[in-house]
Design an enzyme around this catalytic site. Structure first.
Site, PDB file in Angstrom:
ATOM      1  N   ASN A 146       0.798  -1.303   0.024  1.00 15.40           N
ATOM      2  CA  ASN A 146       0.093   0.008  -0.020  1.00 15.40           C
ATOM      3  C   ASN A 146       0.852   1.283   0.232  1.00 15.40           C
ATOM      4  OD1 ASN A 146      -2.388   1.651  -0.008  1.00 15.40           O
ATOM      5  ND2 ASN A 146      -2.878   1.312   2.189  1.00 15.40           N
ATOM      6  N   GLU A 168       0.804  -3.400  -4.995  1.00 14.52           N
ATOM      7  CA  GLU A 168       0.294  -1.634  -4.747  1.00 14.52           C
ATOM      8  C   GLU A 168       1.470  -0.917  -4.407  1.00 14.52           C
ATOM      9  OE1 GLU A 168      -3.591   0.316  -3.017  1.00 14.52           O
ATOM     10  OE2 GLU A 168      -3.117  -1.520  -2.340  1.00 14.52           O
ATOM     11  N   ASP A 177      -2.480  -9.879  -4.285  1.00 14.39           N
ATOM     12  CA  ASP A 177      -3.670  -9.311  -3.659  1.00 14.39           C
ATOM     13  C   ASP A 177      -4.925  -9.782  -4.718  1.00 14.39           C
ATOM     14  OD1 ASP A 177      -6.091  -8.117  -2.721  1.00 14.39           O
ATOM     15  OD2 ASP A 177      -5.128  -6.176  -2.809  1.00 14.39           O
ATOM     16  N   ASN A 184      -8.077  -9.554  -4.220  1.00 11.22           N
ATOM     17  CA  ASN A 184      -9.317  -8.733  -3.780  1.00 11.22           C
ATOM     18  C   ASN A 184     -10.487  -9.475  -3.935  1.00 11.22           C
ATOM     19  OD1 ASN A 184      -8.987  -5.761  -3.384  1.00 11.22           O
ATOM     20  ND2 ASN A 184      -7.761  -5.639  -5.102  1.00 11.22           N
ATOM     21  N   HIS A 221      -2.371  -4.450   4.513  1.00  4.32           N
ATOM     22  CA  HIS A 221      -2.100  -5.796   4.504  1.00  4.32           C
ATOM     23  C   HIS A 221      -1.121  -6.256   5.192  1.00  4.32           C
ATOM     24  CE1 HIS A 221      -4.547  -6.183   0.731  1.00  4.32           C
ATOM     25  NE2 HIS A 221      -4.481  -4.739   0.785  1.00  4.32           N
TER      26      HIS A 221
END
Length: 268
Positions: free
Chosen positions: A11, A37, A161, A163, A259
């Site tokens: 992130n 990310e 990820d 999602n 995360h």
């Protein structure tokens, strides 16, 4: 050889690498570290983050929006080839996928699309439709076709990820989230089909239906302190590699992002 791989949605790599939490990388004994990310182009990062000693790095960064998406792979072991993004132009530009070919398997690091914001009707009321779910599902279909083509030559390892929380056990509060993206029927149905086609959820392979294991917690509600989370970060392997699985884990004591890292070890 025990081949250890770790995956983490950071992130924002510029932010994480400025925190003490980034010591995690220096202490990693993995052969491969995959990040999602990253929200950065490599030239925006300090050299010791961009090209750490002893590692070879590869990057896929967004060209459509600054500070958005992005994936990176750091490898201590040689790989045969690499590429970024899916083959189709409509799925390029967001920096969502890296493909590295190792001698024994194809490795994919993906930051798969989320469903976006819920659309509102003319009266401002939620419609139950999410702006990017059609794109998300089309991306997954394109990825699956690509992985299946690569699988003809050697097995597949895919992390990142996704999602999507696959089953009710994979999020703390399944019932209230049945109409939320990340747990929609069509999203979960894709992972159903993915596993039927022979892609093994390595964490469940090792730990069965062990509850309360998550990899993402909302910042907004301070959910991590209460372990109100979702397991949306995965390592899957094609079933040919299932006998090689030695361990799979979630590093929920690692902070710095919403995360936490997840890992896999294979006997190659």
């Amino acid at each position: 050889m025990l081949f250890k791989l770790v995956s983490w949605n950071v992130n924002g790599l510029r932010a994480v690498s400025a925190k003490a939490d980034w010591d995690w990388f220096a202490h990693s004994d993995a052969q491969v570290v995959a990040l999602q990310e990253t929200k950065a182009h490599p030239e925006q990062l300090d050299e010791d983050v961009r090209e750490p000693a002893g590692w070879e790095s590869r990057w896929a960064s967004s060209t459509v929006k600054k500070g958005y998406s992005g994936v990176a792979v750091f490898s201590r072991v040689p790989f045969l080839s690499w590429s970024a993004e899916l083959p189709q132009p409509e799925f390029q530009g967001e920096g969502r996928l890296l493909h590295l070919e190792y001698p024994d398997f194809h490795f994919f690091n993906g930051y798969f699309p989320n469903g976006g914001a819920e659309e509102l009707d003319e009266n401002g009321k939620p419609t139950g439709n999410f702006k990017r779910v059609p794109y998300k599902m089309a991306y997954f279909e394109a990825f699956l076709a690509y992985a299946e083509e690569c699988r003809k030559s050697k097995p597949i390892v895919v992390c990142g990820d996704f999602n999507i929380a696959h089953r009710p056990i994979d999020l703390a509060r399944p019932k209230p989230n049945e109409k939320c993206t990340g747990f929609l029927p069509e999203e979960r149905a894709f992972l159903d089909r993915f596993t039927v086609l022979g892609y093994v959820d390595t964490f469940r392979h090792v730990h069965g239906d062990a509850p309360d294991n998550y990899s993402w917690w909302s910042y907004k509600t301070r959910a991590r302190a209460k372990n109100v989370g979702w397991r949306i970060d995965y390592f899957f392997v094609s079933q040919e590699l299932a006998p090689a699985i030695r361990d799979a884990w979630i590093e929920n004591d690692v902070y710095g992002s919403d995360h936490c890292p997840v890992g896999l070890s294979l006997e190659i």
